[in-house]
Scaffold this motif. Structure first.
Motif, short mmCIF file in Angstrom:
data_model
loop_
_atom_site.label_atom_id
_atom_site.label_comp_id
_atom_site.label_asym_id
_atom_site.label_seq_id
_atom_site.Cartn_x
_atom_site.Cartn_y
_atom_site.Cartn_z
N HIS A 10 -62.33 -43.50 -118.91
CA HIS A 10 -62.29 -43.71 -120.36
C HIS A 10 -61.59 -42.56 -121.07
CE1 HIS A 10 -65.32 -40.62 -121.13
NE2 HIS A 10 -66.03 -41.11 -120.12
N GLY A 11 -61.52 -42.65 -122.39
CA GLY A 11 -60.84 -41.64 -123.20
C GLY A 11 -61.80 -40.78 -124.02
N TRP A 21 -63.26 -53.18 -123.37
CA TRP A 21 -62.73 -53.92 -122.23
C TRP A 21 -63.00 -53.21 -120.90
CZ3 TRP A 21 -59.14 -51.57 -119.13
CH2 TRP A 21 -58.37 -50.54 -119.68
N GLN A 22 -63.10 -51.87 -120.89
CA GLN A 22 -63.38 -51.20 -119.63
C GLN A 22 -64.80 -51.50 -119.14
OE1 GLN A 22 -62.22 -47.05 -120.57
NE2 GLN A 22 -60.66 -47.31 -119.00
N HIS A 23 -65.76 -51.53 -120.05
CA HIS A 23 -67.13 -51.87 -119.67
C HIS A 23 -67.18 -53.29 -119.14
CE1 HIS A 23 -71.41 -52.84 -120.07
NE2 HIS A 23 -71.63 -51.54 -120.00
N VAL A 36 -67.20 -50.43 -107.74
CA VAL A 36 -66.63 -49.90 -108.98
C VAL A 36 -67.31 -48.60 -109.36
CG1 VAL A 36 -66.18 -50.35 -111.43
CG2 VAL A 36 -66.19 -52.26 -109.80
N PHE A 37 -66.50 -47.61 -109.67
CA PHE A 37 -66.98 -46.36 -110.25
C PHE A 37 -66.48 -46.29 -111.69
CE2 PHE A 37 -66.60 -45.34 -105.68
CZ PHE A 37 -67.92 -45.03 -105.41
N TYR A 38 -67.41 -46.11 -112.62
CA TYR A 38 -67.07 -46.04 -114.05
C TYR A 38 -67.89 -44.89 -114.63
CZ TYR A 38 -66.57 -47.78 -118.91
OH TYR A 38 -66.33 -47.92 -120.25
N PRO A 39 -67.50 -43.65 -114.34
CA PRO A 39 -68.32 -42.51 -114.72
C PRO A 39 -68.25 -42.19 -116.21
CG PRO A 39 -66.27 -41.74 -113.79
CD PRO A 39 -66.27 -43.24 -113.65
N GLN A 40 -69.34 -41.63 -116.72
CA GLN A 40 -69.30 -41.02 -118.05
C GLN A 40 -68.76 -39.60 -117.85
OE1 GLN A 40 -70.29 -42.09 -121.49
NE2 GLN A 40 -68.84 -40.39 -121.55
N LEU A 41 -67.57 -39.37 -118.35
CA LEU A 41 -66.96 -38.05 -118.18
C LEU A 41 -67.63 -37.05 -119.11
CD1 LEU A 41 -63.28 -39.24 -117.82
CD2 LEU A 41 -64.83 -38.50 -116.00
N CYS A 71 -56.98 -46.33 -116.13
CA CYS A 71 -57.22 -45.29 -117.13
C CYS A 71 -56.89 -45.80 -118.53
CB CYS A 71 -56.33 -44.08 -116.87
SG CYS A 71 -56.43 -43.37 -115.23
N HIS A 72 -57.66 -45.36 -119.50
CA HIS A 72 -57.36 -45.66 -120.90
C HIS A 72 -57.28 -44.37 -121.69
CE1 HIS A 72 -58.53 -46.97 -125.12
NE2 HIS A 72 -57.41 -47.61 -124.88
N SER A 73 -56.28 -44.28 -122.56
CA SER A 73 -56.16 -43.21 -123.53
C SER A 73 -56.16 -41.84 -122.85
CB SER A 73 -57.26 -43.36 -124.58
OG SER A 73 -57.05 -42.52 -125.68
N LEU A 74 -57.09 -40.95 -123.22
CA LEU A 74 -57.08 -39.61 -122.67
C LEU A 74 -57.38 -39.61 -121.17
CD1 LEU A 74 -56.54 -36.74 -123.75
CD2 LEU A 74 -59.01 -36.41 -123.81
N GLY A 75 -58.01 -40.65 -120.67
CA GLY A 75 -58.21 -40.77 -119.23
C GLY A 75 -56.89 -40.74 -118.48
N CYS A 76 -55.82 -41.28 -119.11
CA CYS A 76 -54.49 -41.24 -118.50
C CYS A 76 -54.03 -39.79 -118.31
CB CYS A 76 -53.48 -41.98 -119.36
SG CYS A 76 -53.83 -43.73 -119.65
#
Length: 196
Positions: A10-11, A21-23, A36-41, A71-76
């Motif tokens: 996420h960003g 949409w990522q969730h 699937v790994f979807y961590p809270q950064l 990746c989305h936004s700052l995740g990129c």
């Protein structure tokens, strides 16, 4: 043995809201039996490149099979910094970069440490397959155009979605069937086919 693993990043200021949409993508992939790994950064309001890349490296260490990263936004930008710090091969097999912030966005002090200014983008090995960049022509976080800033130097395939903003919840991007299809088939081109 897992055939593939997905990592979703996420960003800034994102706490993985359910209407993003990522969730939705994470839940949909899991419902199909995918890993699937979807961590809270860490510290999403004042993120640190070092803390984010360390967290992402920990997730990468658990991935098996084909490594697919979204990746989305700052995740990129976190992904770009991670790749710059890795001397070996590409850290992913397939990579989707969605709405990375453009150069002018890094005047915002919360994300300034992630600026790509010091990175040699053309030398980065982001993924084994050519990365795909999906962005819009009116993203307020990339007024100069994300495609202009990143596609050439990163050798990305580009899907430009007119009028899609930052491809976030406020722009109508909750469930997004096109990104689901890309996850299952990396040759799929992304479109603005979100439900209304």
């Amino acid at each position: 043995m897992w055939q593939r693993t997905f990592l979703i990043l996420h960003g800034v200021e994102n706490r993985r809201p359910e209407d993003h949409w990522q969730h939705d993508l994470a839940q949909w992939l899991r419902s199909r039996g995918e890993q699937v790994f979807y961590p809270q950064l860490p510290d999403p309001d004042r993120p640190s490149p070092a803390a984010w890349t360390e967290a992402v490296e920990a997730e990468l260490g658990m991935m098996r099979g084909e490594r697919v990263v979204v990746c989305h936004s700052l995740g990129c930008l976190a992904w770009l910094h991670l790749a710059a710090g890795r001397p070996g091969g590409p850290p992913a097999d397939r990579l989707l970069l969605v709405a990375p912030p453009g150069p002018s966005a890094f005047s915002w002090d919360a994300i300034a440490p992630f600026t790509p200014g010091a990175l040699d983008l053309a030398s980065l090995r982001l993924s084994a397959a050519p990365p795909r960049l999906v962005c819009s022509d009116d993203d307020p976080y990339a007024p100069e155009g994300a495609a202009t800033a990143y596609a050439g130097p990163l050798s990305c395939e580009v899907d430009l979605l007119p009028g899609a903003g930052h491809l976030a919840v406020a722009d109508g991007y909750g469930p997004w069937p096109s990104v689901r299809r890309w996850c299952l088939d990396g040759t799929h081109r992304l479109t603005a086919d979100r439900p209304h």
